[in-house]
Scaffold this motif. Structure first.
Motif, short mmCIF file in Angstrom:
data_model
loop_
_atom_site.label_atom_id
_atom_site.label_comp_id
_atom_site.label_asym_id
_atom_site.label_seq_id
_atom_site.Cartn_x
_atom_site.Cartn_y
_atom_site.Cartn_z
N PHE A 106 0.19 14.65 2.77
CA PHE A 106 0.18 14.98 1.34
C PHE A 106 -1.00 15.88 1.00
N ILE A 107 -2.14 15.65 1.62
CA ILE A 107 -3.30 16.51 1.39
C ILE A 107 -3.01 17.94 1.84
N ASP A 108 -2.39 18.08 3.01
CA ASP A 108 -2.11 19.41 3.55
C ASP A 108 -1.06 20.16 2.74
N SER A 114 0.83 -1.21 0.00
CA SER A 114 0.00 0.00 0.00
C SER A 114 0.86 1.26 0.00
N MET A 115 1.99 1.22 0.72
CA MET A 115 2.86 2.39 0.76
C MET A 115 3.51 2.64 -0.59
N LEU A 118 -2.27 6.35 6.23
CA LEU A 118 -3.17 7.45 6.56
C LEU A 118 -2.43 8.73 6.95
N ASP A 119 -1.40 8.60 7.79
CA ASP A 119 -0.67 9.80 8.21
C ASP A 119 0.05 10.45 7.03
N GLN A 120 0.70 9.63 6.20
CA GLN A 120 1.39 10.20 5.04
C GLN A 120 0.40 10.82 4.07
#
Length: 826
Positions: free
Chosen positions: A511-513, A446-447, A505-507
């Motif tokens: 990335f969204i921010d 997934s990563m 989720l954290d990464q």
């Protein structure tokens, strides 16, 4: 002349849908029941086809009358199938007197009820500038796809009719997928701040017109496959239908752009509301601007949108169900891993000049064009004229990094190339996307996938571009790639997320921010909400599953003494019900990742050995059922009691079959066929003809002859709820895994994606029966009794020794002497 009759038919069907609560494709009975959903979609498509025919019929010739009658009969059959499937699952019908009125263009599309009847907030796209720009980019891409269809039709040679149709349907799939994604975004726009705008009706009419006209294009393309129709006339109709699609696209984009301005002005008015007379001036300006905006949009749309009451409504309903799913899955023109036409986007397409032999019947040609085996002509015809495309809009992967088979489907590719194909700027294949997300864990982590998607989002322009070329690259490639990446991430989090994916989720939040918020801000709220949902589900012990409010289950058939009872005191039907409850709980918990790489057969100490916990639990359950049935029969020393227990379990197996619980049915059947029970000849002789007949019918249905041919045909024709025999799916997955290499033989760098496509087909079949719940009530005392019995069985060796004690082996002369003695001759 036929339109009034078509209107009456449409109104009757709408009444059926309204009174049964199935008018919305998001209704629980439709969304969670594959059989009802299929019949609903087929019915709506048939209704749309009949309405189209009524509009296109002018002179009522015998051929036209025959065609309309045939389509009417098809619609009647489809309506009956839909009603029967609803009756089978107990869909409640409410008594009401609905009236057909012009559609209300207000909150209905943007406000839905949960299954419990309570309102729930739905995260929308913010109405802001970058949303309007993104829709404009989508619209431009759709216009280019329309241009590609028009280019393919000029000029037309009669001898290339078959290859032309194959090419057009390939292009149509791309356009329909783009349209679905475009409409999906539009339907999810938050219009609450401008809900009273006079532009809203125009926006909704344009959405309906777009679905409407896409349906017309599809209809005329079907007519193109009929060799009895004049080619030139049909091509003119296809050209006209394709040209008409562009107008509502433009109107939608204009409406959204102007609504963005209205929203800003509304916000300014709200802020200035406390400023006294200044606020009144702003309001007056706002109203004046709104009038001018509405007038301009209506003038632009006046000649492009036909506001026909029933006809538009029917086609919009049918196409919104069949062609424009909110998450962009166009089911009724489904295509698997189709090779992208790099010429889509307004470029000249090369057509094959050879005409393959074609069947004389129209249905055979349609199957050839639409079926699972797309013609090789389509792949050949879809080869691009690369000279027409600017070099900086070419794909980034090397030509050798993706391989296609003869039908044009992806056979294999490198991981970066496959990820790029997920997010192509000029071709959208939802089936490929779904297959990739369903199976990617078998060839990457997934990563790794997240990192590649981030790289695609941060795509850099080729060096040396002029300012003009850079603008073209940004508008026609970068913006579309970013939109595709967003949709892949959204689908991943919504539909294909596993608990193991928490590491991303954290990464992804970071990335969204850091990137998405500054470049595609309208999508941030949806992604952030999905991330919060996934994190909250982890803290509550797993993902939350939606539950349905089903009608009251049948009352259980209980033993007379619920505190103290034996096996035979339990009614066979109730035993089958309780076993079905236990079996379905295990079956519905199976996740797609458990079906990859034969995870269920791995050692539990293996790194991936603990993945298939639910498949293992289901296998263990079946083995325990088989052992329990054998134990119950062999624990009886009296031959009459043994035969009574065999009769009991045959009845249980038959009740399981009637409940569509084929998994437990096969587990019971396996007990009869194992060596310890099957060898009890004397016991079986006392069972009786009726019981043996019932058992033989079950054996015939579940028989392994010709790879379970009879069972496979039956399982595809029944209405859920259902628990299929899991062993067949595991067998199919094993054959796919063992018979296909993970990488193409010529190189170890190209992932064998055709293997994953086959695996995905099996997984989808498993999934389609997981969502339709059984309407049964568990009984605690019976469940405890069953659980205790499953845990207290002996192993096979012990059971076989017990069988030998009950009926020892005997020579032929000993058998004859025993039979004579039992008959009274000795």
């Amino acid at each position: 002349m036929l339109r009034p009759f078509a209107t009456d038919v449409v109104n009757a069907i709408r009444t059926i849908l309204v009174t049964s609560g199935t008018i919305d494709k998001e209704a629980p009975h439709i969304k969670l029941n594959p059989i009802v959903r299929t019949h609903h979609r087929t019915m709506m498509a048939s209704m749309s086809k009949l309405v189209l025919s009524s509009k296109l019929t002018y002179d009522l010739s015998p051929d036209e009358i025959s065609k309309v009658l045939s389509e009417s009969n098809d619609l009647l059959n489809n309506v009956q199938n839909f009603i029967h499937s609803c009756q089978d699952i107990g869909v409640a019908v409410q008594h009401m007197d609905p009236k057909i009125v012009p559609s209300d263009h207000t909150i209905l599309r943007h406000h839905r009820k949960s299954e419990a009847g309570h309102d729930y907030p739905r995260v929308k796209y913010a109405l802001q500038k970058d949303l309007a720009e993104s829709l404009e980019t989508y619209g431009t891409s759709m216009h280019e796809s329309i241009d590609a269809i028009l280019t393919s039709l000029r000029p037309v040679h009669p001898e290339s009719r078959v290859s032309l149709a194959a090419l057009l349907f390939t292009q149509f799939r791309n356009l329909s997928n783009q349209t679905g994604q475009f409409l999906g975004i539009v339907e999810d726009v938050d219009l609450s701040t401008v809900s009273k705008s006079l532009l809203i009706p125009t926006l909704y009419e344009s959405q309906r017109a777009l679905s409407d006209r896409l349906g017309f294009l599809f209809y005329y393309m079907q007519v193109l496959t009929d060799e009895n129709t004049p080619l030139s006339t049909t091509v003119e109709h296809v050209v006209s239908a394709a040209e008409n699609i562009g107008d509502p696209i433009k109107t939608i984009c204009d409406c959204i752009g102007k609504l963005v301005l209205e929203a800003k002005e509304t916000e300014s008015i709200s802020i200035a509301g406390t400023a006294g007379t200044a606020g009144n001036v702003l309001r007056e300006n706002h109203l004046s601007n709104e009038r001018s905006l509405v007038e301009s949009v209506i003038l632009e749309a006046d000649e492009s949108i036909e506001l026909e009451d029933v006809d538009n409504d029917v086609n919009a309903d049918a196409n919104s169900n069949a062609d424009a799913d909110a998450d962009v899955n166009i089911d009724n023109v489904d295509v698997n891993q189709k090779a992208p036409s790099e010429a889509l986007g307004g470029l000249v397409m090369q057509r094959s000049q050879t005409t393959p032999d074609t069947p004389s019947k129209k249905s055979a040609k349609l199957k050839k064009f639409f079926g699972d085996d797309a013609p090789a002509a389509a792949a050949a015809a879809a080869k691009p004229a690369v000279n027409e495309r600017p070099w900086f809009l070419h794909y980034d992967y090397d030509v050798n990094e993706i391989v296609y088979n003869m039908e044009g489907y992806v056979k294999g590719g490198s991981l970066p190339a496959l990820v790029e194909r997920l997010t192509l700027h000029d071709f959208l294949d939802m089936n490929f996307i779904n297959t990739f997300l369903l199976t990617y864990r078998s060839f990457c982590t997934s990563m790794e996938l997240l990192n590649l998607l981030e790289a695609r989002y941060n795509l850099e322009p080729p060096p040396g571009l002029s300012e003009e070329d850079l603008e073209v690259w940004t508008q026609k490639k970068l913006k579309l790639v970013r939109l595709r990446v967003f949709n892949v991430l959204k689908n991943w989090l919504e539909l294909f997320y596993n608990e193991e994916d928490h590491i991303i989720l954290d990464q992804l939040s970071k990335f969204i921010d850091t990137r998405i918020r500054s470049t595609l801000s309208f999508s941030c709220d949806q992604l952030e909400r999905l991330i919060r949902k996934r994190k909250e589900s982890e803290s509550h012990g797993g993902l939350k599953k939606m539950t349905l409010s089903l009608p009251d289950p049948p009352e259980p058939i209980l033993p007379r003494n619920r505190k103290k009872f034996r096996l035979l005191d339990i009614e066979p039907l109730e035993m089958a019900r309780q076993l079905t409850i236990m079996d379905f709980k295990l079956y519905s918990s199976i996740r797609p990742v458990e079906c990859l790489d034969k995870a269920w057969s791995r050692d539990t100490n293996d790194e991936n050995g603990s993945v298939a916990v639910n498949i293992r639990a289901s296998i263990e359950y079946c083995n325990q059922i088989t052992a329990w049935v054998s134990e119950a029969i062999l624990s009886q020393s009296d031959i009459k009691k043994r035969s009574a227990y065999i009769k009991y379990w045959v009845h249980v197996a038959e009740k399981c079959r009637l409940l569509n619980n084929f998994n437990t049915c096969m587990a019971v059947l396996s007990a009869f066929d194992n060596s310890s029970v099957g060898r009890l000849k004397r016991t079986w002789d006392m069972v009786g003809a009726r019981t043996n007949l019932t058992l033989s019918q079950i054996r015939k249905l579940m028989g392994a002859n010709r790879n379970f041919t009879e069972y496979r045909a039956m399982i595809h024709s029944i209405n859920p709820p259902c628990i299929p025999f899991l062993g067949i799916y595991l067998q199919d997955l094993t054959f796919i895994e063992d018979g296909n290499a993970n990488y193409l033989k010529k190189t170890k760098e190209l992932i064998n994606f055709a293997k994953r496509a086959k695996t995905a087909e099996v997984i989808r079949e498993i999934q389609q029966y997981q969502s339709s719940l059984y309407q049964l009530k568990p009984v605690e005392e019976l469940q405890s009794f069953i659980q205790g019995s499953l845990r207290s069985t002996r192993d096979e060796d012990q059971l076989y020794k017990e069988s030998l004690k009950l009926e020892p082996r005997e020579r032929e002369d000993e058998k004859i002497a025993r039979l004579l003695q039992e008959s009274g001759f000795l």
